[in-house]
Design a protein around this motif. Structure first.
Motif, PDB file in Angstrom:
ATOM      1  N   TYR A   1       0.706  -1.220  -0.066  1.00 41.39           N
ATOM      2  CA  TYR A   1      -0.017  -0.221   0.119  1.00 41.39           C
ATOM      3  C   TYR A   1       0.922   1.266  -0.015  1.00 41.39           C
ATOM      4  O   TYR A   1       0.478   2.265  -0.748  1.00 41.39           O
ATOM      5  CB  TYR A   1      -0.787  -0.140   1.241  1.00 41.39           C
ATOM      6  CG  TYR A   1      -1.917   1.282   1.038  1.00 41.39           C
ATOM      7  CD1 TYR A   1      -3.144   1.038   0.746  1.00 41.39           C
ATOM      8  CD2 TYR A   1      -1.659   2.224   1.810  1.00 41.39           C
ATOM      9  CE1 TYR A   1      -4.049   2.163   0.480  1.00 41.39           C
ATOM     10  CE2 TYR A   1      -2.569   3.369   1.707  1.00 41.39           C
ATOM     11  CZ  TYR A   1      -3.803   3.303   1.057  1.00 41.39           C
ATOM     12  OH  TYR A   1      -4.631   4.313   1.100  1.00 41.39           O
TER      13      TYR A   1
ATOM     14  N   GLN B   1       3.996   1.365  -1.081  1.00 40.21           N
ATOM     15  CA  GLN B   1       4.827   1.472  -2.407  1.00 40.21           C
ATOM     16  C   GLN B   1       3.761   2.133  -3.300  1.00 40.21           C
ATOM     17  O   GLN B   1       3.945   2.901  -4.287  1.00 40.21           O
ATOM     18  CB  GLN B   1       5.246   0.243  -2.546  1.00 40.21           C
ATOM     19  CG  GLN B   1       6.363  -0.298  -1.681  1.00 40.21           C
ATOM     20  CD  GLN B   1       6.873  -1.587  -2.131  1.00 40.21           C
ATOM     21  OE1 GLN B   1       6.434  -2.341  -2.626  1.00 40.21           O
ATOM     22  NE2 GLN B   1       8.097  -2.065  -1.667  1.00 40.21           N
ATOM     23  N   MET B   2       2.661   1.623  -3.302  1.00 38.87           N
ATOM     24  CA  MET B   2       1.469   2.009  -4.417  1.00 38.87           C
ATOM     25  C   MET B   2       1.008   3.673  -3.952  1.00 38.87           C
ATOM     26  O   MET B   2       0.978   4.170  -5.248  1.00 38.87           O
ATOM     27  CB  MET B   2       0.258   1.194  -4.190  1.00 38.87           C
ATOM     28  CG  MET B   2       0.496  -0.314  -4.774  1.00 38.87           C
ATOM     29  SD  MET B   2      -0.800  -1.462  -4.209  1.00 38.87           S
ATOM     30  CE  MET B   2      -2.407  -0.670  -5.037  1.00 38.87           C
TER      31      MET B   2
ATOM     32  N   GLY C   1       2.043   5.772  -7.090  1.00 37.87           N
ATOM     33  CA  GLY C   1       0.917   6.424  -7.790  1.00 37.87           C
ATOM     34  C   GLY C   1       0.997   7.951  -7.853  1.00 37.87           C
ATOM     35  O   GLY C   1       0.696   8.476  -8.903  1.00 37.87           O
TER      36      GLY C   1
ATOM     37  N   TYR D   1       2.812  -0.635 -11.191  1.00 39.58           N
ATOM     38  CA  TYR D   1       1.851  -0.583  -9.974  1.00 39.58           C
ATOM     39  C   TYR D   1       0.611  -1.388  -9.961  1.00 39.58           C
ATOM     40  O   TYR D   1       0.127  -1.921  -9.058  1.00 39.58           O
ATOM     41  CB  TYR D   1       1.249   1.022 -10.369  1.00 39.58           C
ATOM     42  CG  TYR D   1       0.137   1.474  -9.611  1.00 39.58           C
ATOM     43  CD1 TYR D   1       0.403   2.313  -8.348  1.00 39.58           C
ATOM     44  CD2 TYR D   1      -1.255   1.185  -9.721  1.00 39.58           C
ATOM     45  CE1 TYR D   1      -0.495   2.597  -7.665  1.00 39.58           C
ATOM     46  CE2 TYR D   1      -2.237   1.530  -8.823  1.00 39.58           C
ATOM     47  CZ  TYR D   1      -2.096   2.288  -7.804  1.00 39.58           C
ATOM     48  OH  TYR D   1      -3.110   2.863  -7.020  1.00 39.58           O
ATOM     49  N   ASN D   2       0.348  -1.916 -11.370  1.00 42.02           N
ATOM     50  CA  ASN D   2      -0.715  -2.854 -11.621  1.00 42.02           C
ATOM     51  C   ASN D   2      -0.258  -4.184 -11.077  1.00 42.02           C
ATOM     52  O   ASN D   2      -1.154  -4.927 -10.551  1.00 42.02           O
ATOM     53  CB  ASN D   2      -1.092  -2.985 -13.054  1.00 42.02           C
ATOM     54  CG  ASN D   2      -1.729  -1.808 -13.534  1.00 42.02           C
ATOM     55  OD1 ASN D   2      -2.385  -1.001 -12.975  1.00 42.02           O
ATOM     56  ND2 ASN D   2      -1.485  -1.292 -14.965  1.00 42.02           N
TER      57      ASN D   2
ATOM     58  N   MET E   1       1.500  -4.565  -8.304  1.00 36.41           N
ATOM     59  CA  MET E   1       1.596  -4.468  -7.030  1.00 36.41           C
ATOM     60  C   MET E   1      -0.197  -4.440  -6.536  1.00 36.41           C
ATOM     61  O   MET E   1      -0.531  -4.996  -5.484  1.00 36.41           O
ATOM     62  CB  MET E   1       2.217  -3.157  -6.407  1.00 36.41           C
ATOM     63  CG  MET E   1       3.661  -3.272  -6.508  1.00 36.41           C
ATOM     64  SD  MET E   1       4.486  -1.987  -5.700  1.00 36.41           S
ATOM     65  CE  MET E   1       4.140  -0.665  -6.962  1.00 36.41           C
ATOM     66  N   GLN E   2      -0.995  -3.995  -7.235  1.00 36.78           N
ATOM     67  CA  GLN E   2      -2.213  -3.707  -6.990  1.00 36.78           C
ATOM     68  C   GLN E   2      -2.838  -5.203  -7.143  1.00 36.78           C
ATOM     69  O   GLN E   2      -3.757  -5.600  -6.390  1.00 36.78           O
ATOM     70  CB  GLN E   2      -2.984  -2.989  -7.962  1.00 36.78           C
ATOM     71  CG  GLN E   2      -4.583  -2.840  -7.769  1.00 36.78           C
ATOM     72  CD  GLN E   2      -5.250  -1.519  -8.595  1.00 36.78           C
ATOM     73  OE1 GLN E   2      -4.834  -1.817  -9.806  1.00 36.78           O
ATOM     74  NE2 GLN E   2      -5.983  -0.791  -8.202  1.00 36.78           N
TER      75      GLN E   2
ATOM     76  N   TYR F   1      -1.848  -6.934  -4.174  1.00 37.63           N
ATOM     77  CA  TYR F   1      -2.477  -6.395  -2.875  1.00 37.63           C
ATOM     78  C   TYR F   1      -4.070  -7.215  -2.885  1.00 37.63           C
ATOM     79  O   TYR F   1      -4.519  -7.407  -1.904  1.00 37.63           O
ATOM     80  CB  TYR F   1      -2.542  -4.926  -3.231  1.00 37.63           C
ATOM     81  CG  TYR F   1      -3.161  -4.308  -1.909  1.00 37.63           C
ATOM     82  CD1 TYR F   1      -2.507  -3.843  -0.759  1.00 37.63           C
ATOM     83  CD2 TYR F   1      -4.540  -3.834  -1.725  1.00 37.63           C
ATOM     84  CE1 TYR F   1      -3.154  -3.169   0.207  1.00 37.63           C
ATOM     85  CE2 TYR F   1      -5.324  -3.235  -0.770  1.00 37.63           C
ATOM     86  CZ  TYR F   1      -4.385  -3.048   0.429  1.00 37.63           C
ATOM     87  OH  TYR F   1      -4.987  -2.355   1.423  1.00 37.63           O
TER      88      TYR F   1
END
Length: 333
Positions: free
Chosen positions: A226, A228-229, A233, A300-301, A303-304, A307
C-alpha cells in the motif's frame, strides 16, 4: 438399662456427629462451587475432539478441571451461533463462556489457523477461573492486569479493549485476564505464576504465534504494498502531468517547425537540420519518459494485483473463522 456412663458416651457421640455435620455443612457452603464442578465433571463425557484440545493446550490438572467443569463443546456453525450470539456485525467470535457457565469453541477447519481452537479454549477456561475467584482475588488480579496493560503499546489490543468496553461494560479486567495470558509474553512473575497453575504458557504462546504469524505476514506485506503503491501512484500522476504538457508543447513546436519549413522560414539548411535535431532529441527523450511511465504503471498494476490477492487471502481466513456465512431472510408479513 443404660448406665450413666453409657449416657455420657451416647451424648458424646451425638455431639461429635453434630459437630461433624456442622463442619461438613460449613465446608459444603464454602466450597459449593467446587462441589458443583466436581459433580458436573463426573457427569460430563468429553468428546475425542475436546480431549485433543485439552491435550494440545497443555492444561494442568487444575486447568483441565475448570475446563471440563464448563462442559466444553467444539461446535459447528448452528450450535455455535446458538450458544454464542454475536455482539457486533463484522466482529466474528471464536468462543464464549456463557452466562450458565458453558464453553463453546467454534470448530475451525482451516489448517493455516492450526492452534486457534486450543488458544481459544484456554482463553475461555480463564474466564471460568475468573468467575470462581473471590472479590478480593479479582481486585488483586485486576491491579496486576491493569499494570501489565499499561506497559503494553499495542494498537490492536487497545481496539479490542474498546470493543469489549462497548459489548461487555465492566469486563475489561476479565478479558485482559484471558488475553494477556494466552497472547502476550514477558508478564510479571506474579502473573506468570498465576497462569502456570492452569496451563503451560510456552505451549499456548507458541500456538498463538503460529497462526497469528499467518495474519501478520499478510498484513505486513499488504501495508508495504500500500505504501509503495501510494508513493508510486503519486509519482506517476506527477510525471503524467509533466509528460502531457511536454508532449503538447512538442507537438506545437513540431507544427511550427513544419510550417516554417514549408514557407521557407529557414535561412539555411544547417539551421534547418540543427533545429530539427533538437526536436528529434526532445522526441526521443519524451518517448523514453513514456516508456518509463508505462513501466511504472505496469509495476503499479502488478502491486495492485498482489494487494488484491492478499486481501482475498485475508478474507478467506476471516471467512473460515466466521460462523455467520449467510444472512437470514427478512421476516415476511
Amino acid at each position: 438399662m443404660l448406665s450413666s456412663s453409657g449416657n455420657v458416651v451416647v451424648k458424646t457421640v451425638i455431639f461429635a456427629i453434630s459437630l461433624a455435620l456442622i463442619a461438613f455443612s460449613t465446608w459444603l457452603f464454602l466450597n459449593r462451587q467446587y462441589v458443583i464442578d466436581t459433580l458436573t465433571i463426573w457427569s460430563y463425557e468429553p468428546t475425542a475432539a475436546v480431549q485433543a484440545v485439552n491435550s494440545r493446550a497443555a492444561l494442568t490438572d487444575k486447568g483441565a478441571f475448570y475446563f471440563y467443569a464448563t462442559q466444553p463443546v467444539l461446535a459447528e456453525q448452528d450450535e455455535f451461533n446458538t450458544g454464542c450470539p454475536r455482539q457486533e456485525v463484522g466482529n466474528p467470535i471464536l468462543g464464549c463462556y456463557t452466562g450458565d457457565g458453558r464453553i463453546y469453541i467454534y470448530n475451525i477447519t482451516n489448517e493455516q489457523l492450526d492452534g486457534m481452537e486450543e488458544v481459544t479454549a484456554v482463553h475461555e477456561m480463564l474466564h471460568a477461573v475468573w468467575a470462581r475467584m473471590s472479590d478480593t482475588e479479582r481486585e488483586e488480579m485486576t491491579n496486576r492486569l491493569m499494570a501489565a496493560y499499561g506497559e503494553i503499546e499495542n494498537s490492536d489490543l487497545a481496539d479490542r479493549m474498546a470493543y469489549y468496553e462497548r459489548t461487555e461494560p465492566g469486563q475489561i479486567a476479565n478479558e485482559l485476564h484471558s488475553i494477556l495470558g494466552t497472547e502476550f509474553t514477558s508478564l510479571s512473575p506474579e502473573l506468570e505464576a498465576h497462569y502456570a497453575q492452569y496451563f503451560d504458557r510456552a505451549t499456548v504462546l507458541s500456538l498463538f504465534a503460529s497462526y497469528n504469524s499467518v495474519y501478520e505476514a499478510l498484513y505486513e506485506r499488504a501495508d508495504t504494498l500500500y505504501a509503495q503503491m501510494e508513493a508510486l501512484g503519486t509519482a506517476i500522476e506527477q510525471r503524467l502531468g509533466s509528460y502531457t504538457q511536454q508532449s503538447a508543447q512538442l507537438s506545437a513546436d513540431i507544427a511550427t517547425f513544419n510550417a516554417r519549413a514549408t514557407s521557407g522560414g529557414f535561412s539555411s539548411m544547417s539551421q534547418f537540420y540543427a533545429e530539427r535535431a533538437v526536436l528529434v532529441g526532445r522526441t526521443d527523450q519524451l518517448e523514453a519518459e513514456r516508456v518509463a511511465i508505462n513501466a511504472d504503471i505496469a509495476s503499479y498494476n502488478d502491486m495492485q494485483g498482489e494487494y488484491e490477492q492478499i486481501a482475498g487471502q485475508i478474507e478467506l481466513l476471516n471467512d473460515s473463522i466466521d460462523s455467520f456465512t449467510t444472512i437470514e431472510d427478512t421476516p415476511s408479513l
